[in-house]
Design a protein around this motif. Sequence first.
Motif, PDB file in Angstrom:
ATOM      1  N   ASP A  71      -4.896   0.448   4.552  1.00 49.06           N
ATOM      2  CA  ASP A  71      -4.155   1.700   4.669  1.00 49.06           C
ATOM      3  C   ASP A  71      -3.281   1.919   3.448  1.00 49.06           C
ATOM      4  O   ASP A  71      -2.859   0.968   2.786  1.00 49.06           O
ATOM      5  CB  ASP A  71      -3.248   1.676   5.906  1.00 49.06           C
ATOM      6  N   VAL A  72      -2.988   3.190   3.173  1.00 48.14           N
ATOM      7  CA  VAL A  72      -1.988   3.559   2.182  1.00 48.14           C
ATOM      8  C   VAL A  72      -0.918   4.370   2.895  1.00 48.14           C
ATOM      9  O   VAL A  72      -1.161   4.953   3.961  1.00 48.14           O
ATOM     10  CB  VAL A  72      -2.578   4.351   0.995  1.00 48.14           C
ATOM     11  N   TYR A  73       0.267   4.381   2.312  1.00 49.58           N
ATOM     12  CA  TYR A  73       1.426   5.034   2.908  1.00 49.58           C
ATOM     13  C   TYR A  73       2.105   5.922   1.877  1.00 49.58           C
ATOM     14  O   TYR A  73       2.045   5.641   0.676  1.00 49.58           O
ATOM     15  CB  TYR A  73       2.451   3.986   3.388  1.00 49.58           C
ATOM     16  N   VAL A  74       2.761   6.948   2.357  1.00 51.86           N
ATOM     17  CA  VAL A  74       3.638   7.768   1.530  1.00 51.86           C
ATOM     18  C   VAL A  74       4.911   8.034   2.314  1.00 51.86           C
ATOM     19  O   VAL A  74       4.916   7.946   3.541  1.00 51.86           O
ATOM     20  CB  VAL A  74       2.994   9.112   1.106  1.00 51.86           C
ATOM     21  N   GLN A  75       5.962   8.359   1.598  1.00 48.64           N
ATOM     22  CA  GLN A  75       7.205   8.844   2.206  1.00 48.64           C
ATOM     23  C   GLN A  75       7.419  10.216   1.598  1.00 48.64           C
ATOM     24  O   GLN A  75       7.930  10.337   0.493  1.00 48.64           O
ATOM     25  CB  GLN A  75       8.371   7.913   1.887  1.00 48.64           C
ATOM     26  N   CYS A  76       6.984  11.245   2.317  1.00 48.62           N
ATOM     27  CA  CYS A  76       7.005  12.587   1.745  1.00 48.62           C
ATOM     28  C   CYS A  76       8.179  13.402   2.262  1.00 48.62           C
ATOM     29  O   CYS A  76       8.740  13.113   3.321  1.00 48.62           O
ATOM     30  CB  CYS A  76       5.695  13.311   2.024  1.00 48.62           C
ATOM     31  N   GLU A  77       8.537  14.416   1.479  1.00 46.93           N
ATOM     32  CA  GLU A  77       9.532  15.374   1.940  1.00 46.93           C
ATOM     33  C   GLU A  77       8.922  16.139   3.099  1.00 46.93           C
ATOM     34  O   GLU A  77       7.695  16.251   3.226  1.00 46.93           O
ATOM     35  CB  GLU A  77       9.913  16.320   0.803  1.00 46.93           C
ATOM     36  N   LEU A  78       9.756  16.684   3.959  1.00 42.77           N
ATOM     37  CA  LEU A  78       9.256  17.331   5.171  1.00 42.77           C
ATOM     38  C   LEU A  78       8.323  18.492   4.881  1.00 42.77           C
ATOM     39  O   LEU A  78       7.361  18.711   5.620  1.00 42.77           O
ATOM     40  CB  LEU A  78      10.416  17.789   6.052  1.00 42.77           C
ATOM     41  N   ILE A  92      17.676  13.504   1.114  1.00 47.22           N
ATOM     42  CA  ILE A  92      16.450  14.276   1.317  1.00 47.22           C
ATOM     43  C   ILE A  92      15.776  13.791   2.593  1.00 47.22           C
ATOM     44  O   ILE A  92      15.476  12.600   2.719  1.00 47.22           O
ATOM     45  CB  ILE A  92      15.481  14.101   0.124  1.00 47.22           C
ATOM     46  N   PRO A  93      15.502  14.692   3.557  1.00 49.70           N
ATOM     47  CA  PRO A  93      14.781  14.269   4.761  1.00 49.70           C
ATOM     48  C   PRO A  93      13.327  13.945   4.411  1.00 49.70           C
ATOM     49  O   PRO A  93      12.661  14.701   3.704  1.00 49.70           O
ATOM     50  CB  PRO A  93      14.882  15.468   5.705  1.00 49.70           C
ATOM     51  N   ARG A  94      12.861  12.805   4.903  1.00 52.47           N
ATOM     52  CA  ARG A  94      11.505  12.334   4.593  1.00 52.47           C
ATOM     53  C   ARG A  94      10.805  11.851   5.856  1.00 52.47           C
ATOM     54  O   ARG A  94      11.447  11.492   6.837  1.00 52.47           O
ATOM     55  CB  ARG A  94      11.555  11.196   3.575  1.00 52.47           C
ATOM     56  N   GLN A  95       9.484  11.804   5.753  1.00 58.64           N
ATOM     57  CA  GLN A  95       8.638  11.300   6.825  1.00 58.64           C
ATOM     58  C   GLN A  95       7.693  10.274   6.232  1.00 58.64           C
ATOM     59  O   GLN A  95       7.006  10.558   5.244  1.00 58.64           O
ATOM     60  CB  GLN A  95       7.823  12.440   7.453  1.00 58.64           C
ATOM     61  N   GLY A 120       0.780  -1.228   0.000  1.00 55.16           N
ATOM     62  CA  GLY A 120       0.000   0.000   0.000  1.00 55.16           C
ATOM     63  C   GLY A 120       0.811   1.276   0.000  1.00 55.16           C
ATOM     64  O   GLY A 120       0.252   2.358   0.210  1.00 55.16           O
ATOM     65  N   GLU A 121       2.108   1.195  -0.246  1.00 56.51           N
ATOM     66  CA  GLU A 121       2.902   2.418  -0.286  1.00 56.51           C
ATOM     67  C   GLU A 121       2.792   3.079  -1.660  1.00 56.51           C
ATOM     68  O   GLU A 121       3.116   2.480  -2.680  1.00 56.51           O
ATOM     69  CB  GLU A 121       4.365   2.147   0.029  1.00 56.51           C
ATOM     70  N   ILE A 122       2.306   4.300  -1.661  1.00 57.80           N
ATOM     71  CA  ILE A 122       2.194   5.107  -2.876  1.00 57.80           C
ATOM     72  C   ILE A 122       3.498   5.880  -3.029  1.00 57.80           C
ATOM     73  O   ILE A 122       3.963   6.521  -2.092  1.00 57.80           O
ATOM     74  CB  ILE A 122       1.000   6.067  -2.775  1.00 57.80           C
ATOM     75  N   GLY A 123       4.072   5.811  -4.211  1.00 64.63           N
ATOM     76  CA  GLY A 123       5.335   6.507  -4.410  1.00 64.63           C
ATOM     77  C   GLY A 123       5.731   6.590  -5.860  1.00 64.63           C
ATOM     78  O   GLY A 123       4.963   6.250  -6.759  1.00 64.63           O
ATOM     79  N   ARG A 124       6.960   7.062  -6.055  1.00 65.18           N
ATOM     80  CA  ARG A 124       7.539   7.248  -7.380  1.00 65.18           C
ATOM     81  C   ARG A 124       6.595   8.098  -8.242  1.00 65.18           C
ATOM     82  O   ARG A 124       6.385   7.840  -9.423  1.00 65.18           O
ATOM     83  CB  ARG A 124       7.857   5.930  -8.058  1.00 65.18           C
TER      84      ARG A 124
END
Length: 153
Positions: free
Chosen positions: A102-109, A132-135, A67-71
Amino acid sequence: MNAFTIETVNWRHSKRRLKRLRDRVFVCEWRIPRQSEFDEQDPLSEHVLIIDSDGSDIATGRITPEGEIGRIAVISHHRGEEIYNVLYTALLQIAKEKDLDDVYVQCELDGVNHFESQGFHPIGSVFMDCGIPRQKMSCPVSDFSWSRVELTH
């Protein structure tokens, strides 16, 4: 409103198109190392391609089996609320079809507040990815709404 075609594709059949688009955005524009951009999740993930009325690939994103949304890669002159709405809506539809909770993202701060306004909550600590700092953030599929706030660029 522009006319777009949305295709759900797999890595095996569309790798060349996906790589070309992500190379242009991430490697050339953002200077992300190519070896970091393409990973073992690509063949396992579902990918979305958005094609403009001229037949050009203008955006892509993926959702992993977890469920990780990315790229999320969008050609610069197409970036805006409409294209992101189309892209995230298509990825969210895949999550629903796969019965993901659930879905997930790894976004920039600088994107944390934006994702929080859409129902996401931080998970864990901030981490570095390609300098790049991410959360990492999570959201129940049932609570996700890309249209809650307008995109700011």
